[in-house]
Design an enzyme around this catalytic site. Structure first.
Site, PDB file in Angstrom:
ATOM      1  N   SER A 121      43.538  29.777  52.421  1.00  0.00           N
ATOM      2  CA  SER A 121      44.338  30.951  52.768  1.00  0.00           C
ATOM      3  C   SER A 121      44.245  31.336  54.241  1.00  0.00           C
ATOM      4  O   SER A 121      44.226  32.522  54.580  1.00  0.00           O
ATOM      5  CB  SER A 121      43.964  32.135  51.860  1.00  0.00           C
ATOM      6  OG  SER A 121      44.272  31.835  50.510  1.00  0.00           O
ATOM      7  N   GLY A 180      47.027  25.070  54.219  1.00  0.00           N
ATOM      8  CA  GLY A 180      47.984  24.659  53.204  1.00  0.00           C
ATOM      9  C   GLY A 180      49.288  25.423  53.374  1.00  0.00           C
ATOM     10  O   GLY A 180      50.134  25.075  54.191  1.00  0.00           O
ATOM     11  N   GLY A 181      49.436  26.494  52.622  1.00  0.00           N
ATOM     12  CA  GLY A 181      50.685  27.276  52.580  1.00  0.00           C
ATOM     13  C   GLY A 181      51.273  27.569  53.956  1.00  0.00           C
ATOM     14  O   GLY A 181      52.464  27.354  54.193  1.00  0.00           O
ATOM     15  N   HIS A 192      39.989  16.384  48.292  1.00  0.00           N
ATOM     16  CA  HIS A 192      40.550  17.739  48.198  1.00  0.00           C
ATOM     17  C   HIS A 192      40.328  18.271  46.783  1.00  0.00           C
ATOM     18  O   HIS A 192      40.388  17.513  45.809  1.00  0.00           O
ATOM     19  CB  HIS A 192      42.050  17.705  48.523  1.00  0.00           C
ATOM     20  CG  HIS A 192      42.621  19.080  48.704  1.00  0.00           C
ATOM     21  ND1 HIS A 192      42.961  19.871  47.641  1.00  0.00           N
ATOM     22  CD2 HIS A 192      42.866  19.804  49.814  1.00  0.00           C
ATOM     23  CE1 HIS A 192      43.420  21.037  48.105  1.00  0.00           C
ATOM     24  NE2 HIS A 192      43.365  21.020  49.415  1.00  0.00           N
ATOM     25  N   ASN A 240      48.232  20.699  55.624  1.00  0.00           N
ATOM     26  CA  ASN A 240      48.353  19.967  54.363  1.00  0.00           C
ATOM     27  C   ASN A 240      49.563  20.514  53.611  1.00  0.00           C
ATOM     28  O   ASN A 240      49.494  21.588  53.025  1.00  0.00           O
ATOM     29  CB  ASN A 240      47.047  20.152  53.567  1.00  0.00           C
ATOM     30  CG  ASN A 240      47.123  19.557  52.176  1.00  0.00           C
ATOM     31  OD1 ASN A 240      48.073  18.844  51.847  1.00  0.00           O
ATOM     32  ND2 ASN A 240      46.125  19.850  51.352  1.00  0.00           N
ATOM     33  N   TRP A 241      50.651  19.750  53.656  1.00  0.00           N
ATOM     34  CA  TRP A 241      51.890  20.242  53.049  1.00  0.00           C
ATOM     35  C   TRP A 241      51.858  20.151  51.526  1.00  0.00           C
ATOM     36  O   TRP A 241      52.755  20.648  50.860  1.00  0.00           O
ATOM     37  CB  TRP A 241      53.080  19.420  53.546  1.00  0.00           C
ATOM     38  CG  TRP A 241      53.366  19.562  55.010  1.00  0.00           C
ATOM     39  CD1 TRP A 241      52.617  20.245  55.957  1.00  0.00           C
ATOM     40  CD2 TRP A 241      54.483  19.008  55.712  1.00  0.00           C
ATOM     41  NE1 TRP A 241      53.211  20.135  57.185  1.00  0.00           N
ATOM     42  CE2 TRP A 241      54.356  19.381  57.071  1.00  0.00           C
ATOM     43  CE3 TRP A 241      55.576  18.228  55.324  1.00  0.00           C
ATOM     44  CZ2 TRP A 241      55.293  19.001  58.030  1.00  0.00           C
ATOM     45  CZ3 TRP A 241      56.495  17.850  56.278  1.00  0.00           C
ATOM     46  CH2 TRP A 241      56.356  18.239  57.621  1.00  0.00           C
ATOM     47  N   LYS A 242      50.910  19.447  50.994  1.00  0.00           N
ATOM     48  CA  LYS A 242      50.835  19.225  49.540  1.00  0.00           C
ATOM     49  C   LYS A 242      52.161  18.628  49.036  1.00  0.00           C
ATOM     50  O   LYS A 242      52.795  17.890  49.784  1.00  0.00           O
ATOM     51  CB  LYS A 242      50.448  20.526  48.833  1.00  0.00           C
ATOM     52  CG  LYS A 242      49.186  21.117  49.482  1.00  0.00           C
ATOM     53  CD  LYS A 242      48.560  22.217  48.714  1.00  0.00           C
ATOM     54  CE  LYS A 242      47.309  22.670  49.477  1.00  0.00           C
ATOM     55  NZ  LYS A 242      46.596  23.742  48.796  1.00  0.00           N
ATOM     56  N   GLU A 292      42.189  19.791  44.865  1.00  0.00           N
ATOM     57  CA  GLU A 292      43.302  19.534  43.949  1.00  0.00           C
ATOM     58  C   GLU A 292      43.268  18.100  43.418  1.00  0.00           C
ATOM     59  O   GLU A 292      43.820  17.825  42.348  1.00  0.00           O
ATOM     60  CB  GLU A 292      44.637  19.872  44.643  1.00  0.00           C
ATOM     61  CG  GLU A 292      44.801  21.391  44.730  1.00  0.00           C
ATOM     62  CD  GLU A 292      45.694  21.894  45.849  1.00  0.00           C
ATOM     63  OE1 GLU A 292      46.451  21.098  46.424  1.00  0.00           O
ATOM     64  OE2 GLU A 292      45.608  23.095  46.165  1.00  0.00           O
ATOM     65  N   GLU A 302      36.142  24.142  51.975  1.00  0.00           N
ATOM     66  CA  GLU A 302      37.247  24.865  51.348  1.00  0.00           C
ATOM     67  C   GLU A 302      36.798  25.439  50.017  1.00  0.00           C
ATOM     68  O   GLU A 302      36.827  24.721  48.987  1.00  0.00           O
ATOM     69  CB  GLU A 302      38.419  23.920  51.092  1.00  0.00           C
ATOM     70  CG  GLU A 302      38.998  23.280  52.332  1.00  0.00           C
ATOM     71  CD  GLU A 302      40.449  22.879  52.097  1.00  0.00           C
ATOM     72  OE1 GLU A 302      41.301  23.435  52.772  1.00  0.00           O
ATOM     73  OE2 GLU A 302      40.707  22.056  51.221  1.00  0.00           O
ATOM     74  N   GLY A 356      45.061  28.799  48.310  1.00  0.00           N
ATOM     75  CA  GLY A 356      46.351  29.215  47.756  1.00  0.00           C
ATOM     76  C   GLY A 356      46.325  30.558  47.056  1.00  0.00           C
ATOM     77  O   GLY A 356      47.260  30.899  46.340  1.00  0.00           O
TER      78      GLY A 356
HETATM   79  P1  PGA Z   1      45.933  27.177  51.494  1.00  0.00           P
HETATM   80  O1  PGA Z   1      45.473  25.676  51.176  1.00  0.00           O
HETATM   81  O2  PGA Z   1      45.917  27.331  53.007  1.00  0.00           O
HETATM   82  O3  PGA Z   1      47.326  27.271  50.936  1.00  0.00           O
HETATM   83  O4  PGA Z   1      44.968  28.089  50.855  1.00  0.00           O
HETATM   84  C1  PGA Z   1      44.410  25.089  51.880  1.00  0.00           C
HETATM   85  C2  PGA Z   1      44.178  23.683  51.412  1.00  0.00           C
HETATM   86  O5  PGA Z   1      44.377  23.390  50.230  1.00  0.00           O
HETATM   87  O6  PGA Z   1      43.776  22.822  52.219  1.00  0.00           O
END
Ligand code: PGA
Length: 259
Positions: free
Chosen positions: A216, A237-238, A100, A15-17, A102, A170, A176
């Site tokens: 993470s 994500g990251g 998600h 997930n590149w956001k 977010e 999650e 993050g």
């Molecule tokens: P993260 O994000 O790996 O940066 O913690 C995970 C996600 O939001 O799916």
């Protein structure tokens, strides 16, 4: 006695956001194709920002790397300025992340998540439904009730578990933050979610659903999750923005699945 291999094929999503310009996105997609095309034992899904989905679709066509969107609107079309619908996404993506945290933080309600799931499925997309508790909910001992509510709101009105549905557990406090959940805790929560699905749809149906861990995830900690019986891959994500790290994560999951 050796444990029988899981019937579920693991799945790793990146997930590149809201990151990367077009040139960077195209370069990352091409690098991932070179490294991950044909990797056995895992489904790999790359989820770039919406404007780069067409690039991802074109650059990954003919490869085993799948394209996913990060969100969808709940209506198939209409006067929703700036939104993107599931039927539009289905022309360039195979998966879509729904619910998600977010998005939930941005105001998405459980009822909206439910509508998004429905519209995604109706458009032939494979939804990755994300659920997870916040730090204060975890501290207050409310994790189970929060997950129960999120799972049941998202799947309200469903009489069968959609075969293409993927879940992602999650914990919001792990996203993050670098504070990844302990693999045993993640396993316990993913098993809890599977139990909730079993309650609603039966043990057999629940046993086929893939449940990812997200929060993470790194090349260093992935093995701990991949080894758990109820964790079927990761939503990253990251680390998905770094081709070395994402490749290492996908390979670690594939290697665990083939043991
Ligand atoms: P993260 O994000 O790996 O940066 O913690 C995970 C996600 O939001 O799916």
């Amino acid at each position: 006695m050796t444990a029988s291999p899981s019937p579920r094929r693991p799945i790793v999503g990146g997930n590149w956001k809201m990151n990367l310009g077009r040139a960077e996105a195209r370069a990352l997609i091409l690098t991932l194709r070179q490294r991950l095309d044909g990797l056995d034992g895992v489904d790999v899904v790359v989820c770039p920002p919406a404007p780069w989905l067409t690039d991802a679709f074109d650059l990954l066509s003919g490869s085993s790397v799948h394209v996913g969107a990060q969100n969808t609107h709940w209506e198939p079309s209409g006067a929703f300025t700036g939104e993107v619908s599931a039927p539009m996404l289905s022309g360039v993506a195979e998966y879509v992340i729904v619910g998600h945290s977010e998005r939930r933080w941005a105001g998405e309600t459980g009822a909206e998540t439910n509508r998004k799931l429905r519209t995604a499925l109706a458009a032939g997309l494979k939804p990755i439904l994300a659920v997870g508790e916040r730090l204060q909910e975890s501290r207050a001992g409310r994790t189970e009730s929060v997950l129960h509510l999120q799972v049941n709101q998202a799947l309200r009105g469903f009489t069968e578990l959609p075969p293409s549905l993927v879940l992602a557990y999650e914990p919001v406090w792990a996203i993050g933050t670098g504070e990844a959940a302990d693999p045993d805790v993640a396993q316990q929560r993913c098993a809890m979610v599977r139990g909730m699905l079993a309650e609603r749809f039966g043990v057999l149906a629940a046993a086929t659903v893939r449940i990812q861990y997200g929060g993470s995830v790194t090349p260093t900690n992935i093995a701990g999750y991949a080894a758990q019986p109820d964790i079927d891959g990761a939503l990253v994500g990251g680390a998905s923005l770094d081709p070395e790290a994402f490749t290492a994560i996908c390979r670690a999951v594939a290697a665990e699945g083939s043991r």
